[in-house]
Design a protein around this motif. Structure first.
Motif, PDB file in Angstrom:
ATOM      1  N   VAL A   1       0.826  -1.208   0.000  1.00 34.42           N
ATOM      2  CA  VAL A   1       0.000   0.000   0.000  1.00 34.42           C
ATOM      3  C   VAL A   1       0.859   1.257   0.000  1.00 34.42           C
ATOM      4  CG1 VAL A   1      -1.911   1.203   1.100  1.00 34.42           C
ATOM      5  CG2 VAL A   1      -1.682  -1.271   1.402  1.00 34.42           C
ATOM      6  N   GLY A   2       0.527   2.194  -0.855  1.00 35.93           N
ATOM      7  CA  GLY A   2       1.070   3.552  -0.838  1.00 35.93           C
ATOM      8  C   GLY A   2      -0.054   4.493  -1.207  1.00 35.93           C
ATOM      9  N   MET A   3      -0.164   5.640  -0.531  1.00 37.87           N
ATOM     10  CA  MET A   3      -1.295   6.538  -0.772  1.00 37.87           C
ATOM     11  C   MET A   3      -0.847   7.988  -0.812  1.00 37.87           C
ATOM     12  SD  MET A   3      -4.475   4.956   1.441  1.00 37.87           S
ATOM     13  CE  MET A   3      -5.605   6.101   0.608  1.00 37.87           C
ATOM     14  N   LEU A   4      -1.730   8.835  -1.322  1.00 34.43           N
ATOM     15  CA  LEU A   4      -1.514  10.274  -1.289  1.00 34.43           C
ATOM     16  C   LEU A   4      -2.105  10.839  -0.002  1.00 34.43           C
ATOM     17  CD1 LEU A   4      -2.321  11.223  -4.999  1.00 34.43           C
ATOM     18  CD2 LEU A   4      -0.098  10.697  -3.964  1.00 34.43           C
ATOM     19  N   ALA A   5      -1.474  11.869   0.506  1.00 31.98           N
ATOM     20  CA  ALA A   5      -1.855  12.412   1.817  1.00 31.98           C
ATOM     21  C   ALA A   5      -3.211  13.092   1.803  1.00 31.98           C
ATOM     22  CB  ALA A   5      -0.792  13.386   2.307  1.00 31.98           C
ATOM     23  N   ASP A   6      -3.671  13.551   0.622  1.00 30.33           N
ATOM     24  CA  ASP A   6      -4.954  14.259   0.577  1.00 30.33           C
ATOM     25  C   ASP A   6      -6.143  13.312   0.406  1.00 30.33           C
ATOM     26  OD1 ASP A   6      -4.484  13.529  -2.037  1.00 30.33           O
ATOM     27  OD2 ASP A   6      -4.425  15.555  -2.839  1.00 30.33           O
ATOM     28  N   LYS A   7      -5.916  12.017   0.498  1.00 33.74           N
ATOM     29  CA  LYS A   7      -6.998  11.038   0.444  1.00 33.74           C
ATOM     30  C   LYS A   7      -7.462  10.698   1.862  1.00 33.74           C
ATOM     31  CE  LYS A   7      -6.781  10.756  -3.997  1.00 33.74           C
ATOM     32  NZ  LYS A   7      -7.865  11.339  -4.818  1.00 33.74           N
TER      33      LYS A   7
END
Length: 473
Positions: free
Chosen positions: A379-385
């Protein structure tokens, strides 16, 4: 309105050079978001871009890419030359602009960029965003290719998105959920109104959400848009046989079908379930039965396929399509990163789910798979999600979380993902990594033949995992 610095120098000569130029035009680079149509419309007019073939725009929170791919596959199977523009890409920019289901070649893309750049300068050195420039270039490429039908995926929202500079012959909203709330508002009502901005008066619109926000339905009524809603005006149901076939149904309207379609509709009657959810109409229900399951896997794919088939039915007077082409399109469709199950052991599942609704669909699809001893998640995500809400959809389904940092100013750290997993009591062990590639390598080391590995959270994550898997052979 932001203005670009003067850029009257020589034009780039390579695709990499052009992409670097696109990033330089706006203060925020590739990640730059500046909603509004004034900039893109000025350059569009300088290019003299006007409608020349049927256009379908596809907006919504999730399922946009899949719906575009269904339309693309069906119309290609019917023999039409199809131009399709989607975003973001997984591996190379060319994936965003497809001609007859194949990524555009570098030379054609660079030529389109050059025409947009000259028009941009002519229009007053407009500071186009990366997405705006790419949208205009895609249209230029489609003009040169003389396509028969254009499919444009909305980038963010709808009302103020660059794609909305073009008026569609049919607009699709796949569904409404909370995402991009900083730009679109904090509720489904606010988001629905923004997405409904792609509707046009007296032009059909489709919503693949069984409970569309009142703001969306209300806007359609206000401007006189014929709106077709999933479960009310169109839908699907499974057939009771071992072949797992399904049936598409549509409640026709006199204004949207010809005599031939009305006659075809009269040939069949709906099932009880369809009768209960479809409103009264002066025409019998149109039914297309005996359909094979779509090649795209996932719990929500029939919704997306039904939305695409509704557009095909509504545009049939201008773009006739046989049922043979529809059937071929449904089974020949390809779209990486949408519950993509790779062959081999351990099994890899790649999904670009990056918000709670998409992650819930991912969890539902995982539940429908065969038994696996353990599940690993890269898992890797964007902070604004909505990180906590997205990860929570997989509570209790993951044995080992392999969370990774992403690159770029919007990226969330692996530690922030680990903290969300721990705070949410989602279960499983947690390990942190500097890149998705490192997390992928760790998953390959830990997983056995009876395990599965799911990579999700961002297009960047899935792209990195695909790259690592190809590197490993």
């Amino acid at each position: 309105m932001a203005q670009a610095s003067s850029s009257a120098g020589a034009l780039p000569t390579t695709l990499d050079g052009w992409l670097a130029h696109l990033e330089s035009l706006h203060p925020k680079g590739q990640a730059g978001i500046e909603l509004g149509l004034a900039r893109v419309e000025r350059v569009r007019d300088a290019l003299a871009q006007t409608p020349f073939c049927p256009l379908i725009t596809v907006g919504g929170t999730n399922g946009k890419g899949s719906t575009c791919a269904y339309l693309e596959a069906i119309y290609s199977a019917a023999g039409y030359r199809v131009g399709c523009y989607t975003s973001p890409h997984l591996q190379v920019y060319n994936e965003r602009v497809r001609l007859d289901r194949a990524p555009i070649d570098d030379a054609a893309l660079c030529a389109a960029f050059a025409r947009v750049e000259l028009a941009r300068r002519q229009a007053g050195d407009i500071a186009l965003t990366y997405f705006e420039f790419g949208t205009l270039a895609a249209w230029e490429a489609f003009v040169v290719a003389a396509v028969d039908v254009i499919i444009l995926e909305v980038g963010l929202g709808g009302r103020l998105d660059a794609v909305n500079a073009y008026s569609a012959d049919c607009a699709i909203i796949t569904g409404i959920a909370l995402d991009h709330t900083d730009w679109l508002g904090p509720t489904r009502e606010s988001i629905g109104r923004e997405k409904a901005g792609i509707f046009r008066s007296a032009t059909p619109a489709i919503c693949a959400d069984v409970e569309p926000p009142q703001s969306l339905s209300g806007h359609a009524r206000e401007i006189g848009t014929p709106l077709y809603v999933l479960g009310r005006d169109f839908g699907h149901f499974a057939q009771t046989d071992e072949r797992m076939q399904w049936t598409y149904w549509l409640r026709p309207r006199v204004s949207s079908v010809g005599a031939e379609d009305a006659a075809a509709a009269a040939a069949d009657s709906p099932t009880r379930g369809a009768e209960e959810i479809a409103p009264e109409s002066t025409l019998p229900l149109l039914r297309r039965g005996g359909l094979a399951p779509p090649a795209l896997r996932g719990a929500r794919q029939l919704d997306n396929a039904a939305a695409a088939m509704t557009a095909v039915e509504l545009l049939r007077p201008r773009l006739p399509v046989s049922m043979q082409a529809v059937r071929r399109g449904l089974i020949e469709i390809e779209l990486p990163g949408r519950f993509q199950v790779l062959p081999g052991r351990p099994v890899w599942i790649l999904d670009v789910a990056h918000n709670p609704q998409a992650a819930s669909a991912l969890a539902e699809s995982l539940s429908g798979m065969a038994f696996f001893r353990r599940t690993f998640a890269v898992v890797g995500m964007l902070a604004d999600k909505d990180i906590a809400g997205t990860l929570a959809a997989l509570r209790g389904r993951v044995d080992v979380w392999l969370v990774a940092d992403l690159s770029g100013p919007r990226a969330a750290t692996a530690q922030s993902l680990a903290s969300a997993i721990t705070a949410g009591e989602l279960g499983g062990e947690v390990e942190c990594f500097a890149t998705p590639g490192d997390a992928c390598a760790r998953a390959l080391k830990l997983a056995g033949e009876d395990d599965r590995i799911v990579a999700f959270g961002s297009f960047l994550t899935v792209a990195a995992v695909l790259g690592e898997l190809r590197r490993c052979g």
